[in-house]
Design a protein around this motif. Structure first.
Motif: not given
Ligand SMILES: [Zn+2]
Length: 195
Positions: A171-188
């Motif tokens: 997903y593009k960041p602005e369209e990411c459903p996980l961002c919309k849910k407020g889940l923390p973003l992880v950079k592995p």
């Protein structure tokens, strides 16, 4: 494991080893995904590494390579296992000042080589290794990986063999459903990991 086919067995190993992560990941492309594949977690178990190495070797064998090569670091364990199964030497290229180079081994002049990686996303690392060894006189006959995540033509020479093809939604960041849910973003992992 009777009654379990090879595809299912690989899936089970990926799941058991924790290699197939679920969450909210920032990919190197800047896109977000709910899946991340960390093959190092699968390959840390030597019997899993041997199993995937033998299966990949069976796909590579008809190309009759004299030598197996991998990009460091991600490709080293699986490349070595493939070489072991084919009973041919193994070499690796490593990044030096931004370029993949063969630093520790003699040039594979006149040898047929196959390039092995753990995960292919764009095929960039395999391509760099293949081109580096061709410039040293080797003949690039095949490429292989455990999991092919590519969505577009990788532009690799010859066939790219893989044990599994996985295309995860991104997903593009602005369209990411996980961002919309407020889940923390992880950079592995580090930036060198195949994301
Ligand atoms: Zn997101």
């Amino acid at each position: 494991m009777s009654g379990v086919n090879d595809g299912d067995l690989l899936e089970k190993m990926l799941a058991d080893s924790g290699a197939l992560l679920e969450g909210h990941f920032l990919l190197s492309s800047g896109l977000h995904s709910c899946n991340y594949l960390q093959c190092a977690l699968l390959l840390r178990f030597p019997h899993y590494a041997a199993y995937v190495g033998e299966r990949l070797a069976n796909l590579i064998r008809p190309s009759a390579p004299d030598i197996i090569a991998s990009p460091a670091l991600g490709g080293i364990i699986i490349g070595h296992e493939v070489a072991r199964a084919l009973d041919v030497p193994f070499i690796f290229c490593e990044r030096e000042e931004g370029k993949m180079r063969l630093r520790r081994f003699p040039a594979p002049e006149g040898m047929r080589f196959a390039v092995i990686e753990d995960v292919v996303t764009t095929g960039g690392s395999i391509k760099e290794v293949g081109e580096a060894l061709e410039s040293l006189g080797g003949k690039w006959v095949a490429s292989g990986c455990i999991v092919d995540r590519s969505t577009e033509n990788t532009g690799l020479k010859g066939e790219l063999f893989s044990l599994a093809k996985k295309v995860f939604p991104v997903y593009k960041p602005e369209e990411c459903p996980l961002c919309k849910k407020g889940l923390p973003l992880v950079k592995p992992g580090s930036k060198k990991q195949r994301i």
